[in-house]
Scaffold this motif. Structure first.
Motif, PDB file in Angstrom:
ATOM      1  N   LEU A 189       0.824  -1.207   0.000  1.00 50.75           N
ATOM      2  CA  LEU A 189       0.000   0.000   0.000  1.00 50.75           C
ATOM      3  C   LEU A 189       0.861   1.260   0.000  1.00 50.75           C
ATOM      4  CD1 LEU A 189      -2.728  -1.129   2.559  1.00 50.75           C
ATOM      5  CD2 LEU A 189      -2.999  -0.871   0.092  1.00 50.75           C
ATOM      6  N   LYS A 190       1.963   1.216   0.734  1.00 43.45           N
ATOM      7  CA  LYS A 190       2.785   2.412   0.871  1.00 43.45           C
ATOM      8  C   LYS A 190       3.516   2.743  -0.422  1.00 43.45           C
ATOM      9  CE  LYS A 190       5.998   4.580   4.103  1.00 43.45           C
ATOM     10  NZ  LYS A 190       5.046   5.640   4.486  1.00 43.45           N
ATOM     11  N   TYR A 191       4.001   1.696  -1.115  1.00 37.54           N
ATOM     12  CA  TYR A 191       4.803   1.905  -2.323  1.00 37.54           C
ATOM     13  C   TYR A 191       4.125   1.401  -3.596  1.00 37.54           C
ATOM     14  CZ  TYR A 191       8.552   2.889   0.985  1.00 37.54           C
ATOM     15  OH  TYR A 191       9.313   3.417   1.997  1.00 37.54           O
ATOM     16  N   GLN A 192       2.878   0.961  -3.482  1.00 33.59           N
ATOM     17  CA  GLN A 192       2.076   0.510  -4.627  1.00 33.59           C
ATOM     18  C   GLN A 192       2.781  -0.608  -5.397  1.00 33.59           C
ATOM     19  OE1 GLN A 192       0.561   3.763  -7.011  1.00 33.59           O
ATOM     20  NE2 GLN A 192       0.084   5.022  -5.228  1.00 33.59           N
ATOM     21  N   VAL A 193       3.212  -1.624  -4.656  1.00 33.91           N
ATOM     22  CA  VAL A 193       3.823  -2.817  -5.250  1.00 33.91           C
ATOM     23  C   VAL A 193       2.707  -3.790  -5.613  1.00 33.91           C
ATOM     24  CG1 VAL A 193       5.408  -4.741  -4.862  1.00 33.91           C
ATOM     25  CG2 VAL A 193       5.899  -2.496  -3.875  1.00 33.91           C
ATOM     26  N   ASN A 194       2.654  -4.223  -6.862  1.00 36.38           N
ATOM     27  CA  ASN A 194       1.515  -5.026  -7.316  1.00 36.38           C
ATOM     28  C   ASN A 194       1.783  -6.524  -7.369  1.00 36.38           C
ATOM     29  OD1 ASN A 194       3.238  -5.164  -9.459  1.00 36.38           O
ATOM     30  ND2 ASN A 194       1.901  -4.162 -10.938  1.00 36.38           N
ATOM     31  N   ASP A 195       2.978  -6.983  -6.927  1.00 35.54           N
ATOM     32  CA  ASP A 195       3.295  -8.411  -6.989  1.00 35.54           C
ATOM     33  C   ASP A 195       4.194  -8.759  -5.809  1.00 35.54           C
ATOM     34  OD1 ASP A 195       4.147 -11.003  -7.577  1.00 35.54           O
ATOM     35  OD2 ASP A 195       4.136 -10.640  -9.738  1.00 35.54           O
ATOM     36  N   LEU A 196       3.691  -9.617  -4.905  1.00 38.28           N
ATOM     37  CA  LEU A 196       4.455  -9.965  -3.706  1.00 38.28           C
ATOM     38  C   LEU A 196       5.746 -10.711  -4.029  1.00 38.28           C
ATOM     39  CD1 LEU A 196       1.652 -11.172  -1.234  1.00 38.28           C
ATOM     40  CD2 LEU A 196       2.697  -8.923  -1.421  1.00 38.28           C
ATOM     41  N   ARG A 197       5.812 -11.348  -5.183  1.00 34.38           N
ATOM     42  CA  ARG A 197       7.014 -12.110  -5.532  1.00 34.38           C
ATOM     43  C   ARG A 197       8.217 -11.205  -5.751  1.00 34.38           C
ATOM     44  NH1 ARG A 197       3.832 -15.469 -10.102  1.00 34.38           N
ATOM     45  NH2 ARG A 197       3.138 -13.330 -10.447  1.00 34.38           N
ATOM     46  N   LEU A 198       7.978  -9.941  -6.046  1.00 32.26           N
ATOM     47  CA  LEU A 198       9.086  -9.013  -6.268  1.00 32.26           C
ATOM     48  C   LEU A 198       9.961  -8.856  -5.029  1.00 32.26           C
ATOM     49  CD1 LEU A 198       7.213  -6.220  -8.271  1.00 32.26           C
ATOM     50  CD2 LEU A 198       8.973  -7.747  -9.162  1.00 32.26           C
ATOM     51  N   TYR A 199       9.377  -9.044  -3.844  1.00 32.35           N
ATOM     52  CA  TYR A 199      10.136  -8.856  -2.616  1.00 32.35           C
ATOM     53  C   TYR A 199      11.259  -9.879  -2.467  1.00 32.35           C
ATOM     54  CZ  TYR A 199       6.185  -5.934  -1.137  1.00 32.35           C
ATOM     55  OH  TYR A 199       5.222  -4.965  -1.052  1.00 32.35           O
ATOM     56  N   SER A 200      11.133 -11.058  -3.069  1.00 34.63           N
ATOM     57  CA  SER A 200      12.093 -12.129  -2.841  1.00 34.63           C
ATOM     58  C   SER A 200      12.834 -12.560  -4.099  1.00 34.63           C
ATOM     59  CB  SER A 200      11.374 -13.356  -2.243  1.00 34.63           C
ATOM     60  OG  SER A 200      10.305 -13.762  -3.063  1.00 34.63           O
ATOM     61  N   GLN A 201      12.697 -11.832  -5.201  1.00 37.78           N
ATOM     62  CA  GLN A 201      13.360 -12.217  -6.450  1.00 37.78           C
ATOM     63  C   GLN A 201      14.734 -11.569  -6.629  1.00 37.78           C
ATOM     64  OE1 GLN A 201      10.384 -11.194  -9.381  1.00 37.78           O
ATOM     65  NE2 GLN A 201       9.431 -13.214  -9.292  1.00 37.78           N
ATOM     66  N   ASN A 202      15.095 -10.642  -5.751  1.00 39.28           N
ATOM     67  CA  ASN A 202      16.410  -9.986  -5.816  1.00 39.28           C
ATOM     68  C   ASN A 202      16.669  -9.306  -7.157  1.00 39.28           C
ATOM     69  OD1 ASN A 202      17.123 -10.773  -3.190  1.00 39.28           O
ATOM     70  ND2 ASN A 202      17.872 -12.737  -3.896  1.00 39.28           N
ATOM     71  N   ASP A 203      15.628  -8.753  -7.733  1.00 38.48           N
ATOM     72  CA  ASP A 203      15.759  -8.022  -8.996  1.00 38.48           C
ATOM     73  C   ASP A 203      16.302  -6.626  -8.685  1.00 38.48           C
ATOM     74  OD1 ASP A 203      15.457  -6.590 -11.385  1.00 38.48           O
ATOM     75  OD2 ASP A 203      13.679  -7.738 -11.961  1.00 38.48           O
ATOM     76  N   ILE A 204      17.528  -6.350  -9.132  1.00 33.55           N
ATOM     77  CA  ILE A 204      18.179  -5.089  -8.788  1.00 33.55           C
ATOM     78  C   ILE A 204      17.412  -3.892  -9.328  1.00 33.55           C
ATOM     79  CG2 ILE A 204      19.692  -5.001 -10.810  1.00 33.55           C
ATOM     80  CD1 ILE A 204      20.672  -4.170  -7.195  1.00 33.55           C
TER      81      ILE A 204
END
Length: 343
Positions: free
Chosen positions: A318-333
């Motif tokens: 909600l704070k940063y409008q992230v639309n996919d929870l998988r992004l948190y753990s994929q280590n995409d720089i």
């Protein structure tokens, strides 16, 4: 024998003329002349063809040849080391170095620290506990006996049985350990990673992060719970965010409620994130069930308390409008670099 001696003399001239100006060239010299399949070893293999009466004299010649090759190798190696040292000595140390990239905290760590900071201002201490838990602290102590249907809501990773050990499904287990070791008044928040056997998707993951809170003292009321959470929401999302409580059910609290805030994505008009309701659930809460207090020897007639729990991923979304929870753990720089200014 005479032919071998002539070969050695030719090899000596080749070694003397060899120019090894780089460490790589010197290494090539070593491999060619002194390696396990090198020329020196090959020449020494000719000893078996020398007549017995000449072996002693020829052995001295071979030994001198080997020593010459080793000495030449050490000479070349020392020369390249000296040249490198001279180059280093002539380096201008006042020149600016290579630029070092500025890192950042992970977005979940940023939001977790913000949550902890807000509740610390309200007097909450931070408590942590093990991620591998026993059944009692994770379920039984929280008014969830073995046959309780609410256990079906938390698909669990069991590690062993009899006794049951598992990956904790919520940080309520930390609350249990705090109540086990402390007497009221108790005021703690419990951040940490939890695990549930769920299908990984844009909306769910098999591990996620929670922050749970617990406050036990004399005369604690539901009004105290509401004011605490109102303060948290305003500090985290701003003064203009609307809040509502909905009746709910949790085995370890009674009465229980879920708290929603007006959707920050659409401003309450309705979108996919809020399922076109204008509201987004952010946490569950309630008054601590008397049975839970009794499990830890706390008198429910003297003490009352409230508890709450929220998902850090949901707050970050909600704070940063992230639309996919998988992004948190994929280590995409590319994703993580967006939070450089949020440290």
């Amino acid at each position: 024998m005479e032919q071998l001696v002539q070969q050695m003399e030719a090899y000596k001239k080749e070694m003397a003329a060899f120019e090894g100006k780089t460490p790589e060239a010197v290494e090539a010299f070593r491999i060619k002349f002194l390696g396990t399949k090198g020329i020196v070893k090959d020449v020494m293999g000719g000893m078996k063809e020398v007549p017995n009466e000449q072996k002693k004299a020829f052995g001295l010649v071979l030994n001198e040849f080997k020593q010459f090759a080793e000495a030449r190798y050490e000479e070349l190696k020392a020369a390249t080391a000296t040249e490198g040292g001279e180059a280093a000595a002539g380096y201008d140390w006042s020149l600016p170095g290579d630029q070092i990239g500025v890192g950042t905290r992970h977005p979940l760590s940023i939001v977790r620290n913000q949550i902890v900071s807000i509740f610390r201002r309200l007097g909450f201490a931070v408590a942590e506990g093990p991620e591998i838990e026993d059944d009692w602290h994770n379920f039984g102590a929280m008014n969830l006996p073995e046959d309780h249907p609410a256990r079906d809501m938390q698909d669990t990773f069991y590690i062993s049985q009899n006794p049951d050990w598992l990956l904790r499904t919520h940080t309520s287990s930390v609350q249990a350990r705090v109540m086990e070791s402390q007497k009221p008044p108790i005021r703690v928040i419990c951040p940490g990673r939890v695990y549930r056997n769920e299908t990984v998707s844009a909306r769910a993951h098999c591990f996620f992060h929670q922050v749970e809170g617990l406050y036990i003292d004399e005369n604690v009321s539901f009004a105290d719970l509401k004011q605490t959470l109102y303060f948290f929401v305003q500090e985290m999302f701003g003064k203009d965010v609307k809040v509502r409580f909905r009746p709910s059910y949790f085995p370890f609290t009674e009465p229980s409620a879920e708290m929603d805030i007006s959707c920050l994505i659409c401003g309450g008009d309705g979108c996919n994130i809020c399922k076109h309701t204008g509201w987004v659930e952010i946490l569950g809460s309630g008054m601590v069930h008397p049975k839970v207090l009794e499990n830890f020897g706390i008198d429910p007639n003297k003490y009352t308390g409230f508890a709450f729990g929220m998902g850090v991923e949901r707050i970050t979304q909600l704070k940063y409008q992230v639309n996919d929870l998988r992004l948190y753990s994929q280590n995409d720089i590319r994703f993580l670099k967006q939070f450089t200014g949020a440290v």
